[in-house]
Structures are given as C-alpha cells and as structure tokens.
Write an enzyme that holds these catalytic residues in place. Structure first.
Site, PDB file in Angstrom:
ATOM      1  N   GLU A 159       0.777  -1.246   0.000  1.00 53.65           N
ATOM      2  CA  GLU A 159       0.000   0.000   0.000  1.00 53.65           C
ATOM      3  C   GLU A 159       0.808   1.295   0.000  1.00 53.65           C
ATOM      4  OE1 GLU A 159      -2.976  -0.016   3.009  1.00 53.65           O
ATOM      5  OE2 GLU A 159      -4.127  -1.559   2.013  1.00 53.65           O
ATOM      6  N   GLU A 373      -5.969  -8.226   0.301  1.00 61.15           N
ATOM      7  CA  GLU A 373      -6.710  -7.866   1.515  1.00 61.15           C
ATOM      8  C   GLU A 373      -8.126  -7.471   1.149  1.00 61.15           C
ATOM      9  OE1 GLU A 373      -5.121  -4.902   4.233  1.00 61.15           O
ATOM     10  OE2 GLU A 373      -3.090  -5.659   3.913  1.00 61.15           O
TER      11      GLU A 373
HETATM   12  C1  BGP Z   1      -4.774  -1.979   5.132  1.00 63.30           C
HETATM   13  C2  BGP Z   1      -3.468  -2.395   5.712  1.00 63.30           C
HETATM   14  C3  BGP Z   1      -3.544  -3.364   6.837  1.00 63.30           C
HETATM   15  C4  BGP Z   1      -4.764  -3.240   7.721  1.00 63.30           C
HETATM   16  C5  BGP Z   1      -6.031  -2.960   6.934  1.00 63.30           C
HETATM   17  C6  BGP Z   1      -7.212  -2.597   7.780  1.00 63.30           C
HETATM   18  O1  BGP Z   1      -4.679  -0.666   4.711  1.00 63.30           O
HETATM   19  O2  BGP Z   1      -2.629  -2.948   4.748  1.00 63.30           O
HETATM   20  O3  BGP Z   1      -2.339  -3.304   7.500  1.00 63.30           O
HETATM   21  O4  BGP Z   1      -4.558  -2.456   8.796  1.00 63.30           O
HETATM   22  O5  BGP Z   1      -5.843  -1.928   6.005  1.00 63.30           O
HETATM   23  O6  BGP Z   1      -7.139  -1.252   8.135  1.00 63.30           O
HETATM   24  P1  BGP Z   1      -7.488  -0.718   9.542  1.00 63.30           P
HETATM   25  O7  BGP Z   1      -6.659  -1.521  10.485  1.00 63.30           O
HETATM   26  O8  BGP Z   1      -7.115   0.722   9.527  1.00 63.30           O
HETATM   27  O9  BGP Z   1      -8.932  -0.915   9.719  1.00 63.30           O
END
Ligand code: BGP
Length: 466
Positions: A159, A373
């Site tokens: 990301e 993800e």
């Molecule tokens: C993505 C990241 C993860 C994870 C996920 C959920 O952006 O790669 O590391 O954190 O988002 O986001 P959040 O934890 O802010 O809800």
C-alpha cells in the site's frame, strides 16, 4: 450459486507489526511507530497477537480450516536493526522457522518486504522522501532474495498510497504531517521507483519465484453526474489509483495522470518534477511484475470541493464521524442508502468488480491478480467462547460474488486473502476493530474460531459461495 476456481487460494493476511508483538525482542531494531504510539497514548503494538511466539498455532489453524495461503511481512528491522549494515541473525532464523512451519502445514506464503515499518534510523532521515532510503530498501530486498530461497511469492510494498497519505495528508501515521501534497506525490513516486528497482534486481538476478506489489485501490465514483463532480472523481482517482497503476504497468505516468497531478499541485501552490532517469528503470520493470496484489475494502463517491483541506479520521468506530475533503481534489461524501461499517467504510462490492474490469481493460499486461486484503472491521462480541459475526460473512460473501463475476468476465484472479487471519492490532484504531477469522483474547492470547471461520472453511472446501 456462484463458484470460484479449483486452484484458487483461500488465504488469510497479516503484517509483522500488527501481529508479531515482541517489538523489542529477538534483536529487533526500533521503528517510528514505537515512539509514535507511546506518545499518542491510546494503544501499543505490544503484545498484539503474539505471532512471534504463537505462529505454530496460527499455522495449524490455517491447515485445520482450509486456509491454504498466508500473507505475512518480514519486519525489515528484525533483519537490519539499523535499516542497513549489520544483519541480525536471530531475525533471519525466525523467518526461516516460520516459513518452514508454513510448508509443513501446506500453507502457501506470500511475503511482503515492507508493510508500513521502515526502520527508525532511516525513517528519521525522511523515510522514502529521502532517496537514500530507496538504496537501503533495494539492498534489504536483495539480501532477502538471496537468503530466503524458500519464498515463492514476494511483494515489494504494501500500500504505497496509504503510506503517502497517512504519513503526509491525514497524519494518522508517523511522522503525523498533515495536508502536504507535495510530500505525498514525492513519496508515491519514490516508492514506485523503489519497487521497480527491486523488481529489476529480482529478475536480473534470476531468482526463482514470483514478484509483485500490493496496491490499495479504492474505486472512485462521481457523487453526481455534474461536470464538476465527474472532474473531482477523476482527480481523486488519478492520485490514488491511476498514478500507481501507470507507474507499475506503464513505467511512466500517462498524459491524463500528469495533467491531474499538475492541477492538484497548482491548487496547492507547488510544482512537482520527477527525475527522467527513474522512468528508464520503471519502464524496464513494467512487464516484469508477475502479479498485482489488490487490497480493496471500500469505494468512494466524490464531489467537487473548493475549500481548504479538512479531514477527520474515524479511528474509534463512532459511525458518522469521518470527514474527507482535500483542497484541489474533492470531497468524499456519504451516499444515501448505501451501507457502511462503524468506521464509515462503504460496503459496495460493485466497486471491486468495476476495478477488476478496468485493470483488465487499461493495463492488459497485469498477468495475474490476487486480492491480498479484503474484510470487515467489526466489534465482535465474545459470548461463551462463541463469536457470531454474520455481518462479516455477509460482507465477504458479497465481495466474493463480485470477484466470481469478474473471473467469469475474464479477469485472471488467482486467490483471495481475507484481512485478517486472526484479530490483529490496527494501526490507527487499536484493538476494538477486529477483522480476524480467529478471535484473539489479547489478555490470554487464546484463539477462538469465529462463525466466519467455519463459513470460510466450507467455502474453501466446496468453492461454492453460499
Ligand atoms: C490496510 C493495511 C492493513 C490493515 C487494513 C485494515 O490498509 O494494509 O495493515 O490495517 O488496512 O485497516 P485498519 O486496520 O485501519 O482498519
């Protein structure tokens, strides 16, 4: 009923800093997050899900529940505590052990080299705004390619866009800088260039395995069909999607992308130039990406906006508190009638379908896609050892269906990694925003399969989305 291919990967995703804990153990060097979180005083990444010690249990659960893939990241500062120089043998040994345990459990591993955790020594010198960090990253990548020959799938970065914007636009990540779009664009470009260099080192070195990058891609739609709103959505899309995909798959930024960047920079009172030599490297890498990893949680509806930048990050789960308006780009608005999570993330599976079709059309050299993800942050309730997380199942089911539709329409999607495998620490939300298939009691570090874990197990076995 929709189905997914027989050889599909049904994975679970993690990231070192969010699951390992042991932030000061095993010779690990510091990262900027340690002090940032301490100062913020809300939560720490310690002990998180204690994956550092509990990985055999998590990998056993993978095998038991048909999770045949895991995404994990190597913490750069476990390998090079200072970012460069001396190698920490204990860190190297640790990842060999994790990889061998995964193999034993028949779990394919996708390894990310950088998931938001630049070693502090390099971070303090400007992180990826400083070109020396690019050299250090390429050295670290090369060390890993040489050392971890058992890895089949590499990803350079997780990301790039959220790194740039969370660090320099909304300030939720260290160093906590706000509304500095020049830094955002510089960081984006430098990391795209660093990715290209690492890919070229990998391919020129003839290493076995595959290499790609994980981009967060959140589809943008105009809030209305007015010319102004259409243009705002174009600008938001150009910075958050087009620049990334152009840089990765075209090796330079298209005319449309550059015109959007110019407009955004002029509105914000700066000029931006990228070194021409970088594009030589990026063009060399553009057809060498074996796959594209896509992190996709939500979409945005964008409206024209002419005021000063104003962002409020909902990091507490108080629904309806987020605000996002950026000078020179636009305002992301609530769209009546569309569901959102408690953290105001829009649930809109069509956004994933549209994104996949667009990539197939606009970037036909993409080769393969993994959804690296997707998932739903939810305030899971633990009732007598059971967790009934129907909303999460419903969310994943809808997104899986969108995925199945895209595959039916010719997009080469080879796997899906649910965020997250087990509950982990969330960077700007802490511990009440849970995503896991497996509930983690953070006091005892015991794992409990949620209802979604049983559902996912059935899906992995039958490939039928029900
Ligand atoms: C993505 C990241 C993860 C994870 C996920 C959920 O952006 O790669 O590391 O954190 O988002 O986001 P959040 O934890 O802010 O809800």
């Amino acid at each position: 009923m929709k189905t997914l291919p027989d050889d599909f990967i049904f994975g679970g995703a993690t990231a070192a800093y969010q699951c390992e804990g042991a932030t000061h153990e095993g010779g690990k060097g510091p990262v900027a997050w340690d002090a940032f979180l301490e100062k913020q005083g809300r939560f720490l990444a310690e002990p998180a899900s204690d994956f550092y010690h509990k990985y055999p249990i998590d990998l056993e659960l993978c095998e038991k529940f048909g999770v045949n893939g895991i995404r994990l990241s190597i913490a750069w500062s476990r390998i090079f505590p200072e970012g460069t120089g001396e190698v920490n043998k204990e860190g190297v040994r640790y990842y060999h052990e994790v990889l061998s345990e995964a193999k034993k459990r028949n779990v394919k591993v996708f390894v990310t080299l950088h998931h938001f955790d630049t070693p502090k020594a390099l971070f303090d010198e400007g992180d990826f705004l400083n070109r020396q960090t690019i050299d250090a990253f390429v050295e670290y990548a090369k060390f890993c390619f040489e050392e971890f020959k058992e890895v089949e799938y590499w990803s350079t970065f997780n990301e790039i866009y959220p790194i740039a914007t969370n660090q320099y636009l909304n300030g939720t990540f260290p160093p906590g800088i706000t509304y500095d779009l020049k830094k955002v664009m510089t960081c984006l470009h430098n990391m795209l260039y660093a990715h290209a260099r690492a890919v070229n080192v990998f391919k020129d070195g003839g290493y076995k395995g595959q290499i790609g990058v994980v981009h967060s891609l959140e589809t943008k739609y105009p809030a209305s069909m007015s010319d102004e709103d259409i243009h705002a959505a174009f600008l938001d899309d150009a910075l958050s999607i087009r620049m990334l995909l152009d840089g990765t798959f075209k090796g330079r930024y298209s005319k449309e992308t550059l015109s959007a960047l110019k407009e955004i920079s002029e509105e914000n009172g700066f000029e931006i130039h990228f070194p021409e030599a970088d594009f030589v490297e990026m063009e060399k890498a553009k057809d060498r990406n074996d796959y594209l990893g896509i992190n996709h949680y939500q979409s945005h509806f964008v409206k024209a906006y002419h005021g000063e930048s104003r962002i409020h990050h909902n990091g507490t789960g108080d629904k309806g508190t987020s605000a996002y308006a950026v000078k020179g780009i636009g305002e992301r608005i609530y769209k009546e009638g569309l569901p959102r999570t408690d953290w105001d993330w829009l649930i809109y599976p069509k956004g994933l379908y549209d994104l996949l079709i667009r990539i197939q059309t606009d970037y036909p050299n993409y080769k393969a896609i993994y959804i690296t993800e997707n998932g739903m942050g939810y305030k899971d309730e633990f009732v007598d050892g059971k967790i009934y997380d129907e909303p999460r199942i419903d969310y994943v089911k809808q997104y899986m269906e969108a995925l199945a539709d895209a595959i039916a329409d010719g997009v080469n999607v080879k796997g899906y990694f649910l965020w997250s495998l087990m509950d982990v620490f969330s960077w700007s939300n802490g511990y009440n925003k849970r995503y896991g298939l497996f509930y983690v009691d953070f006091d005892t570090q015991k794992r409990y399969p949620k209802q979604s874990a049983y559902w996912y197990q059935g899906l992995a076995r039958t490939k039928e989305i029900r």
